[in-house]
Write a protein that holds these residues in place. Structure first.
Motif, PDB file in Angstrom:
ATOM      1  N   TRP A 673      42.320   9.153  15.788  1.00 45.72           N
ATOM      2  CA  TRP A 673      43.606   9.847  15.617  1.00 45.72           C
ATOM      3  C   TRP A 673      44.225   9.576  14.260  1.00 45.72           C
ATOM      4  CZ3 TRP A 673      43.556  13.440  18.915  1.00 45.72           C
ATOM      5  CH2 TRP A 673      43.175  13.250  20.247  1.00 45.72           C
ATOM      6  N   HIS A 674      43.427   9.471  13.215  1.00 46.63           N
ATOM      7  CA  HIS A 674      43.995   9.111  11.907  1.00 46.63           C
ATOM      8  C   HIS A 674      44.932  10.176  11.348  1.00 46.63           C
ATOM      9  CE1 HIS A 674      40.021  10.976  11.182  1.00 46.63           C
ATOM     10  NE2 HIS A 674      40.749  11.722  10.407  1.00 46.63           N
ATOM     11  N   GLY A 675      44.980  11.371  11.943  1.00 40.71           N
ATOM     12  CA  GLY A 675      45.883  12.402  11.432  1.00 40.71           C
ATOM     13  C   GLY A 675      47.206  12.462  12.168  1.00 40.71           C
ATOM     14  N   GLU A 676      47.396  11.612  13.176  1.00 43.79           N
ATOM     15  CA  GLU A 676      48.594  11.702  14.025  1.00 43.79           C
ATOM     16  C   GLU A 676      49.575  10.606  13.650  1.00 43.79           C
ATOM     17  OE1 GLU A 676      49.012  13.929  16.616  1.00 43.79           O
ATOM     18  OE2 GLU A 676      47.052  14.885  16.380  1.00 43.79           O
ATOM     19  N   LEU A 720      45.049   8.255   6.002  1.00 42.81           N
ATOM     20  CA  LEU A 720      46.168   8.026   6.917  1.00 42.81           C
ATOM     21  C   LEU A 720      47.448   8.646   6.349  1.00 42.81           C
ATOM     22  CD1 LEU A 720      45.509   4.268   7.702  1.00 42.81           C
ATOM     23  CD2 LEU A 720      44.755   6.260   8.992  1.00 42.81           C
TER      24      LEU A 720
END
Lengths: 1158, 160
Positions: A673-676, A720
């Motif tokens: 979930w590095h985009g959240e 990130l």
């Protein structure tokens, strides 16, 4: 005066006013007319002769103003004749007139009465009332007008609805007092009688005129029931003329009635009358019904002295019996109302009667909140009342038919009201039980009601309400996951916080059953998820619903099992501990639920390349991690004393295993979930929580997983979201800093600093850097690195300053060079400035050597010089739509300069400050290496010279920037007042202007620091002025005069926050000391401006008395020294200032009442 | 104040030669006020928000940006984990020597002139012409990205 000509002109003006294009012009003419002397005859002529409603309206408004203004110029009989003529005029035409005009004329009558109410004799007032009473008994039209006059009177004398007529504060309060003691009760009584009469005739609801009359009656009664009786808060100092100000205090007074109202209000027939009227209304959407409902809600909140009595020993006590019989009567009627409501099958057609539902829930809330449990629980109708509420609550949450309709009716919102009510009731019962235990221990035993029975009842209801709420939330899943209009930034735990807290309280009444229910639901949903993941269930489109269900179930569990943290370790709720103690080894729900939720977390943490990822919900993972965080605070690594909990989560048993699991999940979450951003911020929150707990911290630092985590984070920074860069490195640094094992601590610090260094060096030492520095890739890298350094230095404290300073100072020159290089990239600038601002703010200067400090000052100087070069010629456009981001560079520099000063001189006396400044410049021996650098003063004065000219008034509208700037100016005048003369005059004027601006800031703390700065400055001038050989203060005097004028004006004429009394009063004190002649001149000027001699005298006495008090305070032995000592603080606190404070307060009380007008 | 303004102008290779025109970056790592390519145009991001396809969906980043050359507003919606291109935006300041037939004549670091930038057809262009006509010494900032160049702002050269 040629009346017909004036009339014609006035008609013309109203015509111009009515056209949108010429409205301003029309307004100007009308306003001019209004302020013309002696226009009463003209007004009368116009009102009598015009055919137009708008012309009548403007003429009445003009008349109202003129009468008040010229009241004392005309014989009283003339004024009365005018008033009576108006009454007669409106009565004769009420049938043809539009409602607004009737109301306007009645208000004019009321204002004329109010204007005279303090001057006229009781006989004169009585004559007026006799006239109105006669109208009440007269024909229909007269009756209607009489009621409208009552309504207008209650408005005009009230605290919040009075017209602005240019009369002083004292007048408004005094007239309100005379009205509430004189006319208000009879008005109330007469209207009740009219109402009773109308109801008894039985024809009331068929005739439109009757209904109109009834509506006006209810309007007056409702205004009476919300009357705010004059209290101690209504004084010239605290009281406000603005309507709706001080809402909280007002809400507290509302519904509070004095003893004298007992016979009027606390009567069974009176309560019955309202309910009876409500039942008589055939259509509950009428305005009349709305007015009755308002009164019913007000009746449910009646309290105060009206329920008090005097006991045998002469003490004022609550009269429980009277209260109980009042509430009993109210509840009897209320129950009938609710029964009728429920019988009408309301939830199939809620739109029509939702107002009734709101009334019913509002009444219940009022009743529970107004009366003590001790009183109310002894009323026989209480349990039936609760029983009905329980049924109603369940009905409110029952989704029937199309669920879209359900959400539109708003029934669930009323359900939420009731939900909150149950939680309040449960807490009240707990408090009562504790009180009883305490009382019994002192030998008292007073049984007000059957507590065990109530508790038993509440336990049963609690489970039902809990179950209904949970079912409603799960049912609502369809609605909420399809909702297009996602509540933007609002998360469920924020938006529904109140309900979740209430659900927690309610569920803990019966934890076994409620947690058991949750356990069963979670197991079920988890099994479904697993089936989909294993390919055993092809219905993958069910995944969003399952995620939503698990999301809510985790929110519920978190709120039941643990309290939120408020800085300390929250205790495990008592009911949960008790449940845990009752449980067998395998059946502790507190253990199994937490374990199951972590199991869910494990299941949804899939591989990054797994096809299952498509079905996973980032929100669910975020909520589960939120649960882990909240739950960890109370349970993880805690010795609870419960064998089952300790075995599962204590450090010597299952704790490390759980922590390992959490770290693994965090790592996996990072990867998938590095985009959240929200989800990653939740990880930061967990880290912050863990950093505060020694046992967890130490365990983390010896864990391989933690090392891997840091490695991953540092290695993948560019993937990130920017928002997590600084906070994450900060929490990691904090965890490392607090490590008690020196070797481990060193290891982590080396690891962190080397990683940061490498990132920086890899760019700086790149041979093509000077060509490629504008490439977006490079910029991205630089900004990310600056953010890391920023977060790293924020973690600085007294335990790690040495290491952090060493790691950062090594690259001071590089940072400055970067600022120079990126002179055309304002987006890079602030990240570099932030490192310095954060370092200076957070590090502990005591840990630094003198050489360290010198290096820092030199670096800041170089930074400022580069910044000055960069900003020269730069045009800065601030638009109203911009946020504070646009001025962040300035904020950083203000912070740097203010903190530099504070780091050196904070807490020192003026002599110590001077000595320290001297010693610093003494060592600056130009011949020796290392001591030639700038000192704090040089840096600060150079920096202020750079940034102060960039500040505009518009920028100071940003609250944070204004706060930072005031702090900077405050520190300047505190530590370097003697050097202010060296500043260019316009620059100094700008700084003073900021103080003037700051004292009116809505943030009280900003205004306070502005006043403190003024006090410091004024005391400096006073003290230095006493030494004839000191510096010349001529440059400062005009500024002090201006500040003195502004401060005094605030105290005399403006409404200000009562929290400023002390600091503002001290500033006034100090400024007057410094500029006594200015003060005297101002007093003279203000007194001369007062038209009335009696007020002029009072003003003069008050202000001169204040001056006398200042002089006296100074003459008291020891006080002059105290003031000198207080110089650098800007705070003159101490009991010795008490007499002055009292004097100031009484002076303001004496004059603010007539100086402020409405 | 500081010493007379010394403007160092680094020597850049012409845009497009050597340095790539754009650089890919993960969508979630973009920032407000940063740059991005939308519909083939270099843009400055003026607003950024995340939205989801349904409450439990994966984040998408909604970008509102303005074309750095034309000022035109452009929007884009992209999954947060996808890559987007970021233009390499180069800013260089040049002293203005002359205005000739609608073109700016600018002095390069090595003393030669750069004569291929038009006077912008907007308020800035007018102000440059007015300032130049009044005999002011002007410094013009040229912004270059994705093969385009444009005079974006100017300032008066600091006086000694």
């Amino acid at each position: 005066m040629d009346l017909p000509a004036v009339h014609a002109q006035f008609e013309q003006a109203c015509l111009i006013f009515s056209q949108p294009a010429t409205r301003k012009e029309g307004e100007r003419i009308i306003t001019r007319f209004r302020s013309t002397p002696n226009i009463l005859p003209a007004c009368k002529y116009i009102i009598e002769h015009t055919q137009k409603d708008d012309v009548t309206f403007h003429a009445v408004m003009a008349l109202k103003e003129a009468v008040v203004r010229e009241y004392s110029l005309h014989p009283r009989a003339d004024i009365h004749a005018f008033r009576d003529w108006l009454l007669q005029f409106v009565s004769s035409r009420v049938e043809q007139m539009p409602g607004f005009l009737v109301s306007t004329i009645c208000h004019a009558v009321a204002v004329i009465f109010k204007r005279g109410c303090l001057d006229e004799s009781p006989q004169e007032k009585e004559a007026f009332f006799k006239g109105i009473t006669a109208m009440v008994n007269g024909a229909m039209n007269e009756r209607q007008v009489a009621l409208s006059v009552f309504s207008a009177l209650v408005d005009e004398f009230s605290s919040d609805r009075a017209s602005a007529v240019g009369l002083p504060y004292n007048f408004h309060v005094k007239s309100r007092k005379t009205f509430e003691e004189g006319e208000l009760p009879p008005v109330f009584l007469i209207v009740v009688q009219i109402l009773q009469h109308l109801m008894s005739t039985g024809t009331a609801m068929r005739d439109e005129k009757d209904v109109h009359l009834l509506t006006t009656c209810m309007e007056v009664l409702s205004k009476c029931l919300s009357w705010e009786f004059v209290s101690a808060d209504d004084n010239p100092l605290l009281g406000s003329l603005a309507p709706n100000s001080n809402y909280r205090a007002r809400a507290r007074h509302l519904g509070s009635f004095p003893t004298s109202w007992r016979d009027l209000l606390i009567r069974a027939d009176f309560i019955d009358m309202f309910f009876q009227l409500y039942h008589m209304i055939p259509d509950k959407t009428w305005r009349l019904a709305e007015k009755v409902r308002t009164c019913l809600i007000q009746l449910a909140g009646v309290h105060g002295a009206v329920f008090q009595t005097t006991d045998q020993e002469g003490r004022i006590v609550e009269d429980d019996m009277v209260q109980r019989s009042y509430i009993g009567r109210l509840l009897q009627n209320y129950l009938k109302l609710v029964e009728g409501f429920m019988a009408s099958d309301p939830f199939n057609s809620v739109n029509e009667c939702s107002d009734e539902l709101v009334c019913i829930t509002s009444m219940a809330t009022k009743i529970i909140q107004t009366y003590r449990l001790r009183v109310i629980a002894a009323v026989p109708e209480f349990l039936p009342f609760l029983n009905e509420l329980g049924k109603l609550n369940t009905a409110c949450y029952a989704i029937k038919g199309e669920d879209e309709d359900f959400w539109e009716t708003g029934a669930h919102e009323e359900g939420d009201e009731l939900l909150d009510l149950w939680a309040q009731l449960i807490e009240q019962a707990e408090d009562y039980a504790e009180e009883q235990v305490a009382l019994r221990s002192t030998g008292h035993n007073q049984q007000d009601f059957d507590l065990p029975q109530l508790n038993q009842f509440l336990t049963v209801v609690a489970y039902h309400i809990f179950e209904t709420y949970v079912n409603m939330r799960l049912e609502a899943a369809k609605h909420s996951i399809d909702d297009e209009d996602l509540g933007e930034e609002m998360t469920d735990d924020y938006m529904y916080e109140e309900q979740l807290v209430a659900v927690g309280i309610i569920a803990r009444m019966d934890p076994e059953k409620c947690l058991g229910k949750l356990q069963q639901l979670i197991n079920d949903r988890l099994a479904h998820v697993q089936a989909i993941f294993n390919g055993n269930n092809p219905q993958t489109n069910a995944m969003p619903y399952l995620s939503e269900h698990l999301h809510w179930l985790a929110l519920f569990t978190g709120h039941i099992l643990a309290h939120p943290s408020r800085g300390e370790i929250p205790e495990i709720p008592r009911a949960i501990m008790a449940m845990s103690a009752r449980c067998s080894e395998s059946g502790d729900l507190a253990v199994s639920l937490a374990t199951t939720l972590m199991n869910v977390l494990d299941v949804v943490s899939v591989d990054a390349d797994s096809p299952k990822l498509e079905f996973c919900s980032p929100l669910l993972t975020e909520t589960l991690l939120w649960f882990v965080e909240r739950w960890s605070e109370s349970y993880l690594f805690v010795q609870t004393g419960s064998p089952t909990l300790d075995r599962a989560f204590a450090p010597q048993f299952g704790g490390p295993h759980v922590l390992d699991f959490v770290l693994r999940v965090i790592q996996e979450t990072f990867v998938i979930w590095h985009g959240e951003e929200d989800l990653l911020m939740q990880i930061v929150n967990i880290m912050n929580t863990y950093s505060k707990r020694e046992a967890i911290r130490n365990s983390l630092l010896t864990s391989d997983k933690f090392e891997t985590l840091i490695g991953y984070f540092l290695g993948n920074l560019d993937r990130l979201p920017a928002g997590v860069h600084s906070p994450l490195i900060e929490s990691i640094t904090t965890i490392a800093s607090k490590c008690t094992d020196v070797a481990v601590k060193t290891h982590f610090f080396t690891r962190l600093t080397e990683a940061l260094e490498q990132r920086l060096i890899s760019v700086l030492h790149n041979p093509h850097f000077s060509q490629k520095y504008q490439d977006s890739e490079i910029i991205q890298h630089i900004v990310g690195t600056m953010e890391l350094y920023s977060g790293f230095v924020v973690a600085a404290d007294e335990t790690n300053t040495k290491q952090i300073y060493a790691a950062v100072s090594k690259y001071f020159d590089s940072f400055v060079q970067l600022l120079d290089l990126y002179r055309n990239h304002t987006d890079v600038e602030k990240y570099i400035l932030q490192i310095f601002a954060n370092l200076i703010r957070c590090q502990s200067f005591e840990e630094l050597t003198e050489a360290d400090c010198d290096k820092l000052y030199a670096a800041v100087m170089a930074l400022l010089k580069t910044y000055a070069k960069n900003t020269a010629g730069r045009v800065r456009m601030i638009r109203a739509s911009d946020d504070e981001e646009a001025v962040e560079d300035l904020s950083c520099i203000f912070d740097i300069l203010a903190q530099l000063m504070a780091s050196q001189y904070e807490g020192m006396t003026w002599e110590e400050t001077l000595a320290k400044r001297k010693s610093r410049s003494g060592t600056a021996n130009p011949g020796q290496p290392g001591s030639t650098g700038p000192d704090v003063a040089e840096v600060v004065f150079y920096g202020v010279g750079v940034v102060a000219p960039l500040v505009t008034d518009q920028m100071l509208q940003f609250p944070e920037l204004c706060k930072d700037y005031i702090t900077l100016v405050g520190n300047m005048v505190r530590y370097f007042p003697d050097r202010l003369s060296a500043l260019p005059p316009t620059l100094l004027a700008g700084l003073i202007q900021a103080l003037d601006f700051g004292m009116h800031n809505v943030m009280v703390e900003v205004a306070r620091s502005a006043f403190e700065a003024m006090t410091t400055l004024a005391l400096f001038a006073w003290d230095e002025g006493a030494h004839p050989v000191g510096v010349s203060l001529d440059f400062l005097c005009p500024h002090l005069d201006k500040l003195l004028t502004k401060t005094l004006s605030m105290f005399l004429f403006m409404e200000f926050d009562s929290g400023l009394m002390d600091s503002g009063g001290e500033a006034l004190f100090a400024l007057t000391l410094a500029r006594p002649q200015t003060y005297t001149a101002m007093v003279h000027h203000l007194v001369q401006q007062q038209p009335a001699p009696v007020f002029a005298q009072r003003l003069e006495a008050a202000l001169l008395g204040l001056h006398g008090s200042i002089a006296q305070t100074l003459q008291t032995p020891g006080n002059a020294d105290r003031l000198r000592a207080a110089r650098s603080e800007g705070l003159v606190a101490g009991p010795w200032l008490g007499p002055y404070r009292k004097r100031l307060e009484s002076a303001l009380m004496d004059v603010r009442g007539f100086l402020r007008v409405k | 104040m500081s010493a007379p303004e010394e403007e160092h102008h680094e020597e850049f290779e012409a845009v497009g030669a050597g340095a790539s025109e754009t650089y890919p970056i993960q969508c979630s790592a973009l920032r407000k006020n940063g740059h991005v390519v939308i519909k083939g145009r270099p843009c400055k991001i003026v607003d950024m928000s995340t939205s989801k396809t349904g409450k439990h969906g994966h984040a998408k980043v909604h970008l509102v940006a303005t074309d750095i050359f034309t000022g035109k507003k452009l929007e884009d919606l992209s999954p947060s984990t996808h890559n987007m291109n970021v233009p390499n935006v180069i800013r260089i300041e040049y002293p203005l020597l002359d205005i000739d037939d609608g073109f700016l004549s600018l002095m390069k670091e090595d003393g030669s002139t750069k004569d291929d930038i038009k006077v912008p057809d907007n308020e800035i262009g007018q102000q440059i012409e007015e300032g130049f006509a009044e005999g002011k010494e002007l410094i013009v900032t040229i912004v270059a990205a994705m093969g385009e160049e444009h005079a974006l702002s100017f300032k008066e050269a600091p006086k000694n």
